[in-house]
Design an enzyme around this catalytic site. Structure first.
Site, PDB file in Angstrom:
ATOM      1  N   SER A  25       0.822  -1.214   0.000  1.00  0.00           N
ATOM      2  CA  SER A  25       0.000   0.000   0.000  1.00  0.00           C
ATOM      3  C   SER A  25       0.855   1.263   0.000  1.00  0.00           C
ATOM      4  O   SER A  25       0.329   2.368  -0.071  1.00  0.00           O
ATOM      5  CB  SER A  25      -0.953   0.002   1.206  1.00  0.00           C
ATOM      6  OG  SER A  25      -0.241  -0.198   2.413  1.00  0.00           O
ATOM      7  N   ASN A 112      -2.170  -2.669  13.194  1.00  0.00           N
ATOM      8  CA  ASN A 112      -3.625  -2.463  13.178  1.00  0.00           C
ATOM      9  C   ASN A 112      -4.042  -1.216  13.951  1.00  0.00           C
ATOM     10  O   ASN A 112      -4.851  -0.420  13.462  1.00  0.00           O
ATOM     11  CB  ASN A 112      -4.340  -3.688  13.739  1.00  0.00           C
ATOM     12  CG  ASN A 112      -4.048  -4.939  12.924  1.00  0.00           C
ATOM     13  OD1 ASN A 112      -3.457  -4.846  11.846  1.00  0.00           O
ATOM     14  ND2 ASN A 112      -4.435  -6.094  13.428  1.00  0.00           N
ATOM     15  N   THR A 157     -39.590  25.921 -10.761  1.00  0.00           N
ATOM     16  CA  THR A 157     -39.865  24.590 -10.224  1.00  0.00           C
ATOM     17  C   THR A 157     -40.148  23.717 -11.442  1.00  0.00           C
ATOM     18  O   THR A 157     -40.712  24.215 -12.437  1.00  0.00           O
ATOM     19  CB  THR A 157     -41.084  24.565  -9.269  1.00  0.00           C
ATOM     20  OG1 THR A 157     -42.256  24.905 -10.013  1.00  0.00           O
ATOM     21  CG2 THR A 157     -40.919  25.539  -8.117  1.00  0.00           C
ATOM     22  N   HIS A 158     -39.733  22.484 -11.383  1.00  0.00           N
ATOM     23  CA  HIS A 158     -39.820  21.585 -12.553  1.00  0.00           C
ATOM     24  C   HIS A 158     -39.105  22.187 -13.768  1.00  0.00           C
ATOM     25  O   HIS A 158     -39.448  21.887 -14.911  1.00  0.00           O
ATOM     26  CB  HIS A 158     -41.277  21.283 -12.931  1.00  0.00           C
ATOM     27  CG  HIS A 158     -42.119  20.858 -11.780  1.00  0.00           C
ATOM     28  ND1 HIS A 158     -42.308  19.542 -11.443  1.00  0.00           N
ATOM     29  CD2 HIS A 158     -42.791  21.600 -10.857  1.00  0.00           C
ATOM     30  CE1 HIS A 158     -43.099  19.477 -10.368  1.00  0.00           C
ATOM     31  NE2 HIS A 158     -43.389  20.704  -9.991  1.00  0.00           N
ATOM     32  N   SER A 279     -13.433  24.864 -27.678  1.00  0.00           N
ATOM     33  CA  SER A 279     -13.567  23.630 -28.441  1.00  0.00           C
ATOM     34  C   SER A 279     -12.434  23.549 -29.445  1.00  0.00           C
ATOM     35  O   SER A 279     -12.029  24.562 -30.019  1.00  0.00           O
ATOM     36  CB  SER A 279     -14.910  23.628 -29.166  1.00  0.00           C
ATOM     37  OG  SER A 279     -14.864  22.753 -30.273  1.00  0.00           O
ATOM     38  N   LYS A 285     -17.084  28.321 -29.616  1.00  0.00           N
ATOM     39  CA  LYS A 285     -17.481  27.737 -28.339  1.00  0.00           C
ATOM     40  C   LYS A 285     -16.681  28.254 -27.156  1.00  0.00           C
ATOM     41  O   LYS A 285     -15.473  28.441 -27.226  1.00  0.00           O
ATOM     42  CB  LYS A 285     -17.328  26.215 -28.404  1.00  0.00           C
ATOM     43  CG  LYS A 285     -18.260  25.572 -29.392  1.00  0.00           C
ATOM     44  CD  LYS A 285     -19.636  25.386 -28.812  1.00  0.00           C
ATOM     45  CE  LYS A 285     -19.579  24.280 -27.820  1.00  0.00           C
ATOM     46  NZ  LYS A 285     -20.695  23.381 -27.833  1.00  0.00           N
ATOM     47  N   ASN A 287     -16.973  26.822 -23.336  1.00  0.00           N
ATOM     48  CA  ASN A 287     -17.697  25.796 -22.581  1.00  0.00           C
ATOM     49  C   ASN A 287     -17.498  25.938 -21.067  1.00  0.00           C
ATOM     50  O   ASN A 287     -16.406  26.272 -20.614  1.00  0.00           O
ATOM     51  CB  ASN A 287     -17.242  24.405 -23.021  1.00  0.00           C
ATOM     52  CG  ASN A 287     -17.560  24.152 -24.490  1.00  0.00           C
ATOM     53  OD1 ASN A 287     -18.560  24.647 -25.005  1.00  0.00           O
ATOM     54  ND2 ASN A 287     -16.688  23.410 -25.164  1.00  0.00           N
ATOM     55  N   GLU A 292     -19.039  21.739 -15.374  1.00  0.00           N
ATOM     56  CA  GLU A 292     -19.336  20.364 -15.796  1.00  0.00           C
ATOM     57  C   GLU A 292     -18.487  19.371 -15.012  1.00  0.00           C
ATOM     58  O   GLU A 292     -18.952  18.293 -14.631  1.00  0.00           O
ATOM     59  CB  GLU A 292     -19.116  20.212 -17.305  1.00  0.00           C
ATOM     60  CG  GLU A 292     -20.175  20.958 -18.095  1.00  0.00           C
ATOM     61  CD  GLU A 292     -19.907  20.978 -19.594  1.00  0.00           C
ATOM     62  OE1 GLU A 292     -20.764  21.479 -20.315  1.00  0.00           O
ATOM     63  OE2 GLU A 292     -18.847  20.503 -20.036  1.00  0.00           O
ATOM     64  N   TYR A 319      -9.395  -6.605  12.654  1.00  0.00           N
ATOM     65  CA  TYR A 319      -8.743  -6.215  11.409  1.00  0.00           C
ATOM     66  C   TYR A 319      -8.760  -7.314  10.361  1.00  0.00           C
ATOM     67  O   TYR A 319      -8.515  -8.485  10.650  1.00  0.00           O
ATOM     68  CB  TYR A 319      -7.288  -5.804  11.683  1.00  0.00           C
ATOM     69  CG  TYR A 319      -6.591  -5.322  10.426  1.00  0.00           C
ATOM     70  CD1 TYR A 319      -6.704  -4.002  10.017  1.00  0.00           C
ATOM     71  CD2 TYR A 319      -5.878  -6.212   9.617  1.00  0.00           C
ATOM     72  CE1 TYR A 319      -6.108  -3.571   8.848  1.00  0.00           C
ATOM     73  CE2 TYR A 319      -5.276  -5.786   8.449  1.00  0.00           C
ATOM     74  CZ  TYR A 319      -5.396  -4.459   8.076  1.00  0.00           C
ATOM     75  OH  TYR A 319      -4.819  -4.032   6.911  1.00  0.00           O
ATOM     76  N   GLN A 324      -7.394  -2.229   4.125  1.00  0.00           N
ATOM     77  CA  GLN A 324      -6.404  -1.424   3.407  1.00  0.00           C
ATOM     78  C   GLN A 324      -7.056  -0.638   2.262  1.00  0.00           C
ATOM     79  O   GLN A 324      -6.500   0.350   1.793  1.00  0.00           O
ATOM     80  CB  GLN A 324      -5.281  -2.331   2.873  1.00  0.00           C
ATOM     81  CG  GLN A 324      -4.151  -1.604   2.185  1.00  0.00           C
ATOM     82  CD  GLN A 324      -2.920  -2.479   2.045  1.00  0.00           C
ATOM     83  OE1 GLN A 324      -2.190  -2.713   2.996  1.00  0.00           O
ATOM     84  NE2 GLN A 324      -2.698  -3.005   0.849  1.00  0.00           N
TER      85      GLN A 324
HETATM   86  N1  ARG Z   1      -1.137  -1.410   5.130  1.00  0.00           N
HETATM   87  C1  ARG Z   1      -2.062  -1.941   6.082  1.00  0.00           C
HETATM   88  C2  ARG Z   1      -3.387  -1.208   5.920  1.00  0.00           C
HETATM   89  O1  ARG Z   1      -3.404  -0.227   5.269  1.00  0.00           O
HETATM   90  C3  ARG Z   1      -1.548  -1.728   7.469  1.00  0.00           C
HETATM   91  C4  ARG Z   1      -2.096  -2.672   8.483  1.00  0.00           C
HETATM   92  C5  ARG Z   1      -1.556  -4.049   8.260  1.00  0.00           C
HETATM   93  N2  ARG Z   1      -2.008  -4.934   9.262  1.00  0.00           N
HETATM   94  C6  ARG Z   1      -1.922  -6.251   9.115  1.00  0.00           C
HETATM   95  N3  ARG Z   1      -2.408  -6.988  10.061  1.00  0.00           N
HETATM   96  N4  ARG Z   1      -1.435  -6.777   8.023  1.00  0.00           N
HETATM   97  O2  ARG Z   1      -4.413  -1.624   6.416  1.00  0.00           O
END
Ligand code: ARG
Length: 466
Positions: A25, A112, A157-158, A279, A285, A287, A292, A319, A324
């Site tokens: 991560s 955790n 309205t509408h 455009s 144009k 825009n 948007e 957990y 993650q």
């Molecule tokens: N990268 C993990 C997360 O974002 C951290 C926690 C990992 N905990 C574990 N028991 N593997 O959740």
């Protein structure tokens, strides 16, 4: 035995490269590096206060963490293939710097409770920034509403012309939506400000860690009351995402109004060049892409809420790695709003109104209700006057005249209560001015809204969550 891992001991084979890529991560949670280092600094002090490490060891850890902080700030932090996430990366580097004592930092702590703490800390920072950005947008809406208080326009309205209103009245409708958004943000912030650290993996911390002191050091209002809940609770993230989705819906709606009104057909407003694009094919144009995109971004804000709701549904307590998946939607919603709120403030402050087009749109049919009210003032029950004016409207339509062109004699054939003073009905300013009750569109009523709005913003300037 695999090297360079927090958990390598019981493993005899390397993690597959594919699995690493899937599992890591760090590519997105590196954003929490400040929160992670702050959390670890506070935790190092807590370990020393509990006599689990000496004060020299504490100082070594703090100095090492300081260096890691500097490397992140300078952009010189080098990640390694084993750095699964920000927690692993920081601890790995810390241990390189301070040696074996680095291995003491994680005493009693789990990733955790660490990740839940980091995410909350990070979100508190985002929330404080969003408070400022939302406040600036509210301020812009008040400034423009004050400046344009004399502009009338058709209220719809509408999407059909309904009754005349002040442009400022329409704009302040959004101020009050944003005010509720602000209140919700303040409210949910209390539930973000709860410290999970000290909950361990799920069962609690076996060492005498002072969690209250940890909370205070990290700026949390309270400590979590249950370790199982603490490590797997993501309600705070869901609340934030729901908040963002609802705010996004408000942004999308004002964007839609302004897209329509800036169209050639309405011509009520023109967006500044600064917030428009052209455009590649059609030279004429200009825009409203800013608006948007705001309308479109509400899709991802709602999507982010849905993403995490679905992740959480059916998750066994405590957990699971599914959690993650909480970060990317959260980061994305915060970022989307950081820019979106500022863009909308820019659009509002720089757009121009077209008084002539607004006036021209104030056609007689917007005053049909006022015509019915005219009869009410002459003693006819509203249900009946509504019906009579319906007949006037039909007569006008069939004879291709506008309402004020029907002569008194013809009106009197529908109801003898119509008198010469009926001509006074055809005045949109007067119609607007009659709506004097609190929350109405009369000048005084809009002034009262403006004063109330300005008072709220002044309070907030003095104290950001007041
Ligand atoms: N990268 C993990 C997360 O974002 C951290 C926690 C990992 N905990 C574990 N028991 N593997 O959740």
């Amino acid at each position: 035995m695999p090297e360079n891992k927090l958990w390598g001991g019981r493993f005899s084979q390397e993690t597959a490269a594919l699995m690493r890529k899937f599992n890591d991560s760090l590519p997105f949670d590196y954003k929490m590096w400040q929160a992670d280092i702050h959390g670890s600094m506070a935790y190092a002090r807590a370990l020393a206060n509990a006599d689990l490490i000496s004060s020299e060891e504490q100082d070594k850890l703090l100095a090492g963490l300081q260096q890691v902080w500097q490397e992140w700030t300078a952009g010189t932090f080098v990640t390694q293939p084993g750095d699964e996430d920000i927690h692993t990366a920081v601890e790995r580097r810390l241990t390189e710097i301070v040696g074996a004592v680095g291995g003491k930092l994680h005493t009693g702590r789990s990733r955790n409770d660490q990740v839940a703490t980091d995410l909350r800390l990070y979100l508190l920072g985002e929330i404080d920034q969003l408070n400022q950005e939302l406040t600036l947008l509210q301020q812009s809406s008040v400034t423009v509403a004050r400046r344009e208080i004399d502009q009338l326009m058709p209220g719809y309205t509408h999407l059909q012309p309904a009754q005349p209103v002040r442009f400022s009245h329409w704009l302040l409708a959004y101020f009050w939506m944003w005010q509720r958004d602000w209140e919700r943000l303040r409210d949910l912030r209390r539930r973000v400000s709860v410290l999970p650290l000290g909950s361990g993996a799920l069962a609690g911390n076996p060492f005498p860690i002072d969690r209250e002191a940890l909370a205070e050091a990290l700026g949390f209002a309270t400590v979590s009351p249950n370790s199982i809940d603490a490590v797997s609770d993501r309600d705070f993230a869901l609340e934030f995402l729901a908040w963002a989705a609802l705010l996004g819906t408000h942004l999308s709606r004002i964007a839609e109004d302004l897209i329509l009104w800036s169209s050639h057909e309405f011509g009520f407003v023109t967006l500044a060049d600064a917030y428009s694009t052209g455009s590649s094919l059609m030279p004429q144009k200009k825009n409203p892409d800013s608006l948007e995109l705001l309308r479109g971004k509400s899709g991802r804000l709602t999507g982010n809420l849905t993403r995490l709701l679905v992740v959480m549904k059916g998750l066994p307590t405590a957990y699971d790695k599914d959690l993650q998946e909480d970060k990317e939607p959260l980061f994305d919603s915060a970022e989307t709003l950081h820019i979106g709120l500022a863009v909308l403030a820019g659009v509002l402050e720089t757009m121009t109104l077209h008084p002539k087009r607004l006036r021209a749109a104030l056609t007689d049919e917007l005053l049909a209700t006022d015509l019915a009210d005219y009869l009410v003032r002459r003693g006819i029950p509203f249900r009946q006057s509504h019906h009579l004016v319906g007949q006037v409207v039909r007569l006008a339509e069939e004879s291709h005249r506008s309402l004020h062109e029907i002569p008194l004699a013809e009106l009197q054939r529908i109801s003898p209560r119509f008198q010469a003073d009926v001509a006074q009905v055809w005045d949109p300013d007067a119609a607007v001015e009659r709506k004097m009750t609190a929350g109405g569109t009369a000048r005084t009523a809009v002034q009262r809204q403006l004063t109330a709005a300005e008072t709220l913003l002044a309070q907030r300037k003095a104290s950001p969550w007041k």
